[in-house]
Design a protein around this motif. Structure first.
Motif, PDB file in Angstrom:
ATOM      1  N   ILE A  25       0.831  -1.212   0.000  1.00  0.00           N
ATOM      2  CA  ILE A  25       0.000   0.000   0.000  1.00  0.00           C
ATOM      3  C   ILE A  25       0.861   1.256   0.000  1.00  0.00           C
ATOM      4  O   ILE A  25       0.513   2.257  -0.633  1.00  0.00           O
ATOM      5  CB  ILE A  25      -0.991   0.010   1.192  1.00  0.00           C
ATOM      6  N   ALA A  26       2.009   1.210   0.668  1.00  0.00           N
ATOM      7  CA  ALA A  26       2.895   2.384   0.651  1.00  0.00           C
ATOM      8  C   ALA A  26       3.422   2.652  -0.750  1.00  0.00           C
ATOM      9  O   ALA A  26       3.523   3.805  -1.185  1.00  0.00           O
ATOM     10  CB  ALA A  26       4.048   2.174   1.621  1.00  0.00           C
ATOM     11  N   LEU A  27       3.748   1.585  -1.473  1.00  0.00           N
ATOM     12  CA  LEU A  27       4.308   1.741  -2.817  1.00  0.00           C
ATOM     13  C   LEU A  27       3.242   2.014  -3.866  1.00  0.00           C
ATOM     14  O   LEU A  27       3.429   2.850  -4.761  1.00  0.00           O
ATOM     15  CB  LEU A  27       5.075   0.472  -3.209  1.00  0.00           C
ATOM     16  N   HIS A  28       2.100   1.310  -3.787  1.00  0.00           N
ATOM     17  CA  HIS A  28       1.150   1.294  -4.893  1.00  0.00           C
ATOM     18  C   HIS A  28      -0.266   1.717  -4.496  1.00  0.00           C
ATOM     19  O   HIS A  28      -1.184   1.586  -5.302  1.00  0.00           O
ATOM     20  CB  HIS A  28       1.077  -0.116  -5.490  1.00  0.00           C
ATOM     21  N   GLY A  29      -0.455   2.219  -3.280  1.00  0.00           N
ATOM     22  CA  GLY A  29      -1.805   2.444  -2.790  1.00  0.00           C
ATOM     23  C   GLY A  29      -2.522   3.660  -3.343  1.00  0.00           C
ATOM     24  O   GLY A  29      -3.707   3.835  -3.084  1.00  0.00           O
ATOM     25  N   LEU A  30      -1.834   4.506  -4.084  1.00  0.00           N
ATOM     26  CA  LEU A  30      -2.473   5.714  -4.616  1.00  0.00           C
ATOM     27  C   LEU A  30      -3.038   5.435  -6.002  1.00  0.00           C
ATOM     28  O   LEU A  30      -2.415   4.740  -6.809  1.00  0.00           O
ATOM     29  CB  LEU A  30      -1.465   6.858  -4.698  1.00  0.00           C
ATOM     30  N   HIS A  31      -4.210   5.986  -6.306  1.00  0.00           N
ATOM     31  CA  HIS A  31      -4.797   5.757  -7.619  1.00  0.00           C
ATOM     32  C   HIS A  31      -4.146   6.675  -8.642  1.00  0.00           C
ATOM     33  O   HIS A  31      -3.647   7.751  -8.325  1.00  0.00           O
ATOM     34  CB  HIS A  31      -6.323   5.963  -7.577  1.00  0.00           C
ATOM     35  N   GLY A  32      -4.165   6.220  -9.886  1.00  0.00           N
ATOM     36  CA  GLY A  32      -3.513   6.971 -10.949  1.00  0.00           C
ATOM     37  C   GLY A  32      -2.005   6.797 -10.884  1.00  0.00           C
ATOM     38  O   GLY A  32      -1.466   6.044 -10.075  1.00  0.00           O
ATOM     39  N   ASP A  33      -1.316   7.480 -11.783  1.00  0.00           N
ATOM     40  CA  ASP A  33       0.153   7.493 -11.747  1.00  0.00           C
ATOM     41  C   ASP A  33       0.574   8.567 -10.752  1.00  0.00           C
ATOM     42  O   ASP A  33       0.511   9.763 -11.063  1.00  0.00           O
ATOM     43  CB  ASP A  33       0.716   7.785 -13.132  1.00  0.00           C
ATOM     44  N   ALA A  34       0.975   8.148  -9.574  1.00  0.00           N
ATOM     45  CA  ALA A  34       1.218   9.092  -8.479  1.00  0.00           C
ATOM     46  C   ALA A  34       2.583   8.821  -7.836  1.00  0.00           C
ATOM     47  O   ALA A  34       2.672   8.239  -6.743  1.00  0.00           O
ATOM     48  CB  ALA A  34       0.106   8.985  -7.431  1.00  0.00           C
ATOM     49  N   PRO A  35       3.672   9.216  -8.458  1.00  0.00           N
ATOM     50  CA  PRO A  35       5.004   8.961  -7.906  1.00  0.00           C
ATOM     51  C   PRO A  35       5.226   9.717  -6.597  1.00  0.00           C
ATOM     52  O   PRO A  35       4.857  10.888  -6.468  1.00  0.00           O
ATOM     53  CB  PRO A  35       5.958   9.454  -8.989  1.00  0.00           C
ATOM     54  N   HIS A  36       5.804   9.032  -5.632  1.00  0.00           N
ATOM     55  CA  HIS A  36       6.076   9.627  -4.327  1.00  0.00           C
ATOM     56  C   HIS A  36       7.239   8.889  -3.698  1.00  0.00           C
ATOM     57  O   HIS A  36       7.719   7.877  -4.229  1.00  0.00           O
ATOM     58  CB  HIS A  36       4.829   9.550  -3.438  1.00  0.00           C
ATOM     59  N   LEU A  37       7.701   9.374  -2.563  1.00  0.00           N
ATOM     60  CA  LEU A  37       8.820   8.765  -1.850  1.00  0.00           C
ATOM     61  C   LEU A  37       8.323   7.699  -0.885  1.00  0.00           C
ATOM     62  O   LEU A  37       7.309   7.894  -0.197  1.00  0.00           O
ATOM     63  CB  LEU A  37       9.582   9.817  -1.044  1.00  0.00           C
ATOM     64  N   VAL A  38       9.055   6.593  -0.802  1.00  0.00           N
ATOM     65  CA  VAL A  38       8.856   5.599   0.251  1.00  0.00           C
ATOM     66  C   VAL A  38      10.228   5.223   0.788  1.00  0.00           C
ATOM     67  O   VAL A  38      11.103   4.800   0.020  1.00  0.00           O
ATOM     68  CB  VAL A  38       8.127   4.342  -0.243  1.00  0.00           C
ATOM     69  N   THR A  39      10.423   5.413   2.071  1.00  0.00           N
ATOM     70  CA  THR A  39      11.691   5.061   2.707  1.00  0.00           C
ATOM     71  C   THR A  39      11.420   4.071   3.836  1.00  0.00           C
ATOM     72  O   THR A  39      10.280   3.904   4.282  1.00  0.00           O
ATOM     73  CB  THR A  39      12.403   6.299   3.271  1.00  0.00           C
ATOM     74  N   ALA A  40      12.475   3.417   4.306  1.00  0.00           N
ATOM     75  CA  ALA A  40      12.340   2.438   5.382  1.00  0.00           C
ATOM     76  C   ALA A  40      13.493   2.616   6.364  1.00  0.00           C
ATOM     77  O   ALA A  40      14.662   2.653   5.955  1.00  0.00           O
ATOM     78  CB  ALA A  40      12.341   1.010   4.836  1.00  0.00           C
ATOM     79  N   ALA A  41      13.161   2.722   7.644  1.00  0.00           N
ATOM     80  CA  ALA A  41      14.171   2.894   8.685  1.00  0.00           C
ATOM     81  C   ALA A  41      14.789   1.537   9.034  1.00  0.00           C
ATOM     82  O   ALA A  41      14.075   0.581   9.323  1.00  0.00           O
ATOM     83  CB  ALA A  41      13.546   3.510   9.929  1.00  0.00           C
ATOM     84  N   ALA A  42      16.109   1.476   9.012  1.00  0.00           N
ATOM     85  CA  ALA A  42      16.829   0.216   9.226  1.00  0.00           C
ATOM     86  C   ALA A  42      17.105  -0.025  10.698  1.00  0.00           C
ATOM     87  O   ALA A  42      18.230  -0.300  11.103  1.00  0.00           O
ATOM     88  CB  ALA A  42      18.131   0.228   8.429  1.00  0.00           C
ATOM     89  N   GLY A  43      16.085   0.084  11.538  1.00  0.00           N
ATOM     90  CA  GLY A  43      16.264  -0.182  12.953  1.00  0.00           C
ATOM     91  C   GLY A  43      15.909   1.012  13.819  1.00  0.00           C
ATOM     92  O   GLY A  43      15.521   2.081  13.330  1.00  0.00           O
ATOM     93  N   ILE A  44      16.054   0.819  15.128  1.00  0.00           N
ATOM     94  CA  ILE A  44      15.619   1.817  16.103  1.00  0.00           C
ATOM     95  C   ILE A  44      16.352   3.133  15.915  1.00  0.00           C
ATOM     96  O   ILE A  44      15.735   4.189  15.734  1.00  0.00           O
ATOM     97  CB  ILE A  44      15.821   1.274  17.525  1.00  0.00           C
ATOM     98  N   ALA A  45      17.669   3.111  15.978  1.00  0.00           N
ATOM     99  CA  ALA A  45      18.430   4.351  15.852  1.00  0.00           C
ATOM    100  C   ALA A  45      18.244   4.976  14.480  1.00  0.00           C
ATOM    101  O   ALA A  45      18.174   6.208  14.336  1.00  0.00           O
ATOM    102  CB  ALA A  45      19.905   4.082  16.114  1.00  0.00           C
ATOM    103  N   ASP A  46      18.115   4.147  13.442  1.00  0.00           N
ATOM    104  CA  ASP A  46      18.001   4.680  12.089  1.00  0.00           C
ATOM    105  C   ASP A  46      16.661   5.352  11.844  1.00  0.00           C
ATOM    106  O   ASP A  46      16.506   6.066  10.844  1.00  0.00           O
ATOM    107  CB  ASP A  46      18.220   3.561  11.066  1.00  0.00           C
ATOM    108  N   CYS A  47      15.686   5.150  12.721  1.00  0.00           N
ATOM    109  CA  CYS A  47      14.423   5.890  12.592  1.00  0.00           C
ATOM    110  C   CYS A  47      14.680   7.390  12.610  1.00  0.00           C
ATOM    111  O   CYS A  47      13.981   8.157  11.931  1.00  0.00           O
ATOM    112  CB  CYS A  47      13.459   5.512  13.716  1.00  0.00           C
TER     113      CYS A  47
END
Length: 585
Positions: free
Chosen positions: A322-344
């Motif tokens: 849903i984070a990557l593809h949940g928007l309708h239409g062609d809607a490019p946006h950023l998705v990032t992921a925190a690699a652990g507690i400190a990296d949040c």
């Protein structure tokens, strides 16, 4: 047993104080110069039900649970069978039980741990203290922590409860420490002879780290609706935002919160909301509005078990789709992921900077395993990433908000800028912002919105690349599983099995060229993720050049994927015939 760490599970009914004791144990370890990690296992009940503080104390930094628990202490056995699978034991494990607390459930005895009976309740009654404080003293002593470190924490944590509470708790801790002196077979942690006072360490959760990253980046408006397991981001920010001239609003629901931050961001204020899967689902239409109107904002999504209400108190990485593809239409946006507690902290700060620079919504993915876990970490330096937006100058002749530019980023007029008036809504538009249904304008704006994301230079922060750089085997993962994967790769390399680790911090837009460079020379790869359908592997197959022999290792939560599980999966992959192409193990 890892001789540099000790894994402890402290269990009991909700209200028995096991979380309080676990937190104090973690703080005492920090006071004594150790590192540590504490996660929570909770039921969905508001009060009561099952609860466990799951700790790993260590003489070095740790960011993942170990394979099994060395010690399990239960204040009582009520409902513990509900999460027995989350408490892996083996024959070397020590199980501490109060004979007056009832019969040990068979699921806990299945691994044949060594059982030692300690009359926790009787010891607490004798000293006028609470059972959880007896347990605290016992576990601290087994770990090799000095009683003085525990007493110091009690003095701080219970100061507002009065001298009587502090005195009875210290007495209970001493009673537990005395009982622990008779228990053998647990190797104490090696602690530093002296503590370097200049080397600052912090105790923080992933949610608190996300809040810190947001503040450092320049976020000054937050609107959100409380939801497990993201609420602590709001609780941490609420008293701190006003100190830097910002504000936080508790909205009536997720729809209101996303629209509030769209309005604030349109007005020129870096803005953020925090939610989990059900809330993100409600926000998707409004996020699409921000894409179309090119309004920067950040959504911290702390993932939990789904779908629907799912398992609110347990961790899973199933919101990726849903984070990557949940928007309708062609809607490019950023998705990032925190690699652990400190990296949040870093990932949230970086995402705010990117969102503002690119004038685009950004979704930061963490999960319950990072967000609500707490760790002792070295002080987190400020990387200096700040929210900076390209704005239009006053009285710009013929101002066109959405005019295509070389990099796809056009100056954004802050409301009130003379000559900077424009229409910002969800309708497709001409360069001035006026609504348009013309095919040429639609194509032009779609190209513009995609181009600015694809052409941007994200530098080296897009991923973590570790391990043996010449290895022909790689482990690929994202988010909170980075810690377990890192430990697995370290074990394999130490055993003479060369492996490298690639953990993606930037998920969208995909970086196929950088991905290929990071995996140069890799012949086989294991993609590790915590969800049922292998969403990450499916996404990588559609966007990045994977080695032909790429295997997916995935399963849903709430049982964590631990280092030894990844080690075994890698060894299975290496043993496969060269001609084999395997989809899943």
């Amino acid at each position: 047993m890892d001789h540099h760490s000790l894994s402890i599970a402290l269990c009991g009914s909700g209200g028995a104080g096991v979380m309080t004791a676990g937190q104090m144990l973690l703080d005492a370890a920090a006071t004594a110069g150790a590192y540590g990690l504490m996660s929570k296992a909770l039921g969905p009940q508001i009060r009561g039900g099952e609860a466990a503080a799951l700790l790993r104390l260590a003489s070095r930094p740790v960011d993942s649970p170990d394979d099994v628990f060395d010690v399990l202490l239960a204040v009582d056995w009520n409902n513990i069978e509900r999460f027995a699978a989350e408490l892996p034991l083996q024959r070397h494990s020590l199980l501490i039980a109060d004979p007056a607390a009832g019969v040990i459930p068979p699921a806990i005895l299945k691994a044949e741990p060594r059982v030692v009976e300690v009359p926790l309740g009787a010891l607490a009654t004798a000293c006028g203290g609470r059972v959880n404080m007896v347990a605290l003293g016992l576990l601290a002593t087994l770990a090799g922590l000095p009683v003085e470190a525990v007493e110091a924490v009690i003095g701080i944590e219970l100061a507002d409860k009065g001298e009587a509470a502090v005195a009875s708790s210290r007495a209970a801790v001493l009673a537990g420490a005395t009982a622990a002196a008779t228990i053998e077979g647990i190797e104490r942690l090696p602690l530093p002879a002296t503590i370097n006072e200049g080397a600052r360490r912090w105790a923080l959760s992933g949610n608190e780290a996300s809040g810190l990253g947001a503040l450092r980046a320049g976020v000054r408006f937050v609107a959100a609706y409380p939801i497990t397991p993201a609420t602590e981001i709001l609780e941490w920010l609420a008293p701190r935002l006003p100190r830097v001239g910002g504000s936080l609003v508790q909205a009536e629901d997720e729809l209101a919160s996303i629209n509030m931050i769209i309005g604030a961001a349109y007005g020129g204020v870096p803005s953020l909301t925090a939610t989990s899967g059900p809330g993100l689902a409600l926000m998707t239409e409004a996020i699409g509005l921000a894409v179309a109107a090119e309004i920067p904002l950040v959504i911290c999504n702390v993932m939990r078990g789904g779908p629907s209400t799912g398992i609110p108190t347990k961790s899973e990485q199933a919101d990726l789709d849903i984070a990557l593809h949940g928007l309708h239409g062609d809607a490019p946006h950023l998705v990032t992921a925190a690699a652990g507690i400190a990296d949040c902290a870093f990932t949230t700060q970086w995402t705010v900077q990117l969102a503002e620079a690119l004038q685009v919504p950004g979704i930061v993915l963490s999960d319950q395993a990072s967000g609500q876990a707490r760790a002792i970490v070295d002080a987190l330096p400020d990387p200096g990433l700040r929210a900076r937006r390209q704005t239009a100058e006053a009285d710009a002749e013929g101002y066109m908000r959405y005019v295509p530019t070389a990099d796809g980023i056009s100056p954004m007029a802050i409301p009130g800028t003379p000559g900077g008036e424009y229409t910002a809504d969800g309708l497709e538009h001409a360069p001035r912002g006026t609504p348009s249904t013309q095919a040429a304008h639609h194509r032009e704006q779609l190209d513009k919105r995609r181009h600015k994301l694809e052409q941007f230079d994200y530098g080296e922060d897009w991923a973590l690349c570790e391990g043996d750089e010449w290895a022909d085997t790689a482990v690929i993962t994202f988010g909170s599983l980075t810690g377990a994967a890192r430990e697995a790769v370290a074990r394999l390399n130490a055993a003479g099995v060369p492996v490298r680790l690639l953990s993606l911090r930037l998920l969208a837009p995909a970086q196929p060229a950088a991905f290929a460079a990071a995996l140069f020379g890799v012949e086989r790869a294991l993609v590790v993720e915590q969800n049922h359908d292998g969403q990450f592997l499916r996404y990588l197959r559609s966007t990045c050049p994977l080695p032909k022999r790429t295997v997916g290792h995935h399963r849903p939560g709430p049982v964590a994927i631990r280092p030894d599980e990844i080690v075994k999966a890698v060894m299975t992959l290496i043993a496969l015939p060269q001609s084999t192409l395997v989809e899943e193990v």
